[in-house]
Design a protein around this motif. Sequence first.
Motif, PDB file in Angstrom:
ATOM      1  N   VAL A 374       0.833  -1.202   0.000  1.00  0.00           N
ATOM      2  CA  VAL A 374       0.000   0.000   0.000  1.00  0.00           C
ATOM      3  C   VAL A 374       0.866   1.248   0.000  1.00  0.00           C
ATOM      4  O   VAL A 374       0.613   2.218  -0.739  1.00  0.00           O
ATOM      5  CB  VAL A 374      -0.947  -0.003   1.213  1.00  0.00           C
ATOM      6  N   LEU A 375       1.918   1.256   0.816  1.00  0.00           N
ATOM      7  CA  LEU A 375       2.795   2.418   0.894  1.00  0.00           C
ATOM      8  C   LEU A 375       3.494   2.665  -0.427  1.00  0.00           C
ATOM      9  O   LEU A 375       3.654   3.819  -0.867  1.00  0.00           O
ATOM     10  CB  LEU A 375       3.836   2.222   2.007  1.00  0.00           C
ATOM     11  N   ALA A 376       3.937   1.592  -1.093  1.00  0.00           N
ATOM     12  CA  ALA A 376       4.632   1.736  -2.374  1.00  0.00           C
ATOM     13  C   ALA A 376       3.710   2.346  -3.420  1.00  0.00           C
ATOM     14  O   ALA A 376       4.138   3.177  -4.237  1.00  0.00           O
ATOM     15  CB  ALA A 376       5.156   0.376  -2.832  1.00  0.00           C
ATOM     16  N   GLU A 377       2.448   1.934  -3.398  1.00  0.00           N
ATOM     17  CA  GLU A 377       1.491   2.487  -4.360  1.00  0.00           C
ATOM     18  C   GLU A 377       1.345   3.992  -4.208  1.00  0.00           C
ATOM     19  O   GLU A 377       1.104   4.712  -5.170  1.00  0.00           O
ATOM     20  CB  GLU A 377       0.129   1.823  -4.170  1.00  0.00           C
ATOM     21  N   HIS A 378       1.499   4.486  -2.972  1.00  0.00           N
ATOM     22  CA  HIS A 378       1.330   5.914  -2.709  1.00  0.00           C
ATOM     23  C   HIS A 378       2.667   6.653  -2.666  1.00  0.00           C
ATOM     24  O   HIS A 378       2.707   7.845  -2.345  1.00  0.00           O
ATOM     25  CB  HIS A 378       0.599   6.112  -1.380  1.00  0.00           C
ATOM     26  N   GLY A 379       3.739   5.947  -2.970  1.00  0.00           N
ATOM     27  CA  GLY A 379       5.043   6.597  -2.984  1.00  0.00           C
ATOM     28  C   GLY A 379       5.540   7.023  -1.621  1.00  0.00           C
ATOM     29  O   GLY A 379       6.359   7.936  -1.508  1.00  0.00           O
ATOM     30  N   GLU A 380       5.076   6.349  -0.557  1.00  0.00           N
ATOM     31  CA  GLU A 380       5.483   6.710   0.803  1.00  0.00           C
ATOM     32  C   GLU A 380       6.675   5.866   1.253  1.00  0.00           C
ATOM     33  O   GLU A 380       6.965   4.809   0.684  1.00  0.00           O
ATOM     34  CB  GLU A 380       4.309   6.522   1.767  1.00  0.00           C
ATOM     35  N   GLN A 381       7.377   6.334   2.300  1.00  0.00           N
ATOM     36  CA  GLN A 381       8.555   5.629   2.799  1.00  0.00           C
ATOM     37  C   GLN A 381       8.157   4.253   3.337  1.00  0.00           C
ATOM     38  O   GLN A 381       7.111   4.087   3.952  1.00  0.00           O
ATOM     39  CB  GLN A 381       9.282   6.458   3.869  1.00  0.00           C
ATOM     40  N   THR A 382       9.022   3.266   3.062  1.00  0.00           N
ATOM     41  CA  THR A 382       8.704   1.891   3.440  1.00  0.00           C
ATOM     42  C   THR A 382       9.708   1.301   4.420  1.00  0.00           C
ATOM     43  O   THR A 382       9.721   0.090   4.640  1.00  0.00           O
ATOM     44  CB  THR A 382       8.637   0.994   2.187  1.00  0.00           C
ATOM     45  N   GLY A 383      10.560   2.128   4.991  1.00  0.00           N
ATOM     46  CA  GLY A 383      11.531   1.635   5.956  1.00  0.00           C
ATOM     47  C   GLY A 383      11.137   1.988   7.375  1.00  0.00           C
ATOM     48  O   GLY A 383      10.238   2.815   7.603  1.00  0.00           O
TER      49      GLY A 383
END
Length: 403
Positions: A374-383
């Motif tokens: 979900v985060l990747a789809e919105h371009g948000e940080q994933t770490g």
Amino acid sequence: MPPESPPEPTDPDDRSDRGLLEPARAGTEAEATTSDRAWLRALLDAEAGLTRAQARLGLVPPEAADAVSGLARSAEIDPGELAVRARAAGNPVVPLVAELRSRAVPELSRHFHQGATSQDIMDTGAMLVAARTREVILAGLGRVVNALAELAARHRETPMAGRTLGQQAVPTTFGLRAAGWLVGCVHARDRLAGLRLPVQLGGAAGTMAAFGERAVELLPVYAEELGLAEPVLPWHTLRFPVAELGSALAIVTGALGKIATDVVVLAQTEVGEVAEPPGPGRGGSSAMPHKRNPALATMVRATALQVPAYAQILMTAQPAALERPAGEWHAEWQPLRECLRLTGGAAETMAELLEGIEIFPERMRTNLDLLLGVLAEHGEQTGPGSASALVDRALDHVREVSS
């Protein structure tokens, strides 16, 4: 037909409170240190300590101190009978003193309780019970802190989903969650450990008049005899020692309850990231044998919900009138006991939980992968950001304050 009346108790234990409705403290050390017999022992110790302190200053004969100390060690007094006799005076010290005096020779017995008032002994006894139970609580918290420090270090980089308002938020680590639990418990532990628990000694109206010219000298000697703190003044109606103790105990159960609440959520079937340690019969359901309930966490949560309510009574009792309360002081006794024994039970129970808790990093990873997509789809940080550095910071802090 009306229900049959319950049978009259034939065994004195039938009237005792063994924690049937409070399993978190049943059978624990804190239950033993706050029992009726433990309170009676504290009252006897307070009386004996006072007479010994007076003898050291030459205010009573040494033989009187020996006599009351001997009675305090050997007297077989039934707490239940004493409780019934206490109804006449409103507190158990009056019949206790009468009982002690009846068992000694008159020329010595007149020196028992000399110059003191019932509240001096009752408050001092309460502080003795608190001091003895505090050691039990701190021992349990020590186990909790050690277990949490080990969890935080071991899972410093174990990724999992952070959750806010019950929803997956951004990544974190289990080590950081454990570090948060750890810092909360260390703060609560240090708050409780730092409290001064003073003796009480003021006489009839707080002037210490009946103790004579050396009255003020009695305060440090009495405190030394019992291993308690020396008060600045008699605190018959200055109830901050009791209120602060109740507040500290509520903070302890709050810190433990936070862990318990998180464990309940993380152990849900749909989450499945942690589990309580297995044990015979633990977590069983009377109706659903397939379940493995978080029984230890549930018991700790129950204490965290109760202790603040009991502590509120201790806060409410602070505005006591003039030099002797009529009801406020008496209202403290049972709530203080509940705060002490529930907190002790919670610490021991949480230590058991954390020392055997099962962590499932694979399930954490699976749940986190849902969030990362979900985060990747919105371009948000994933770490997990600075989670590992924050764990190190927490561990350094704990080592610093515990050294």
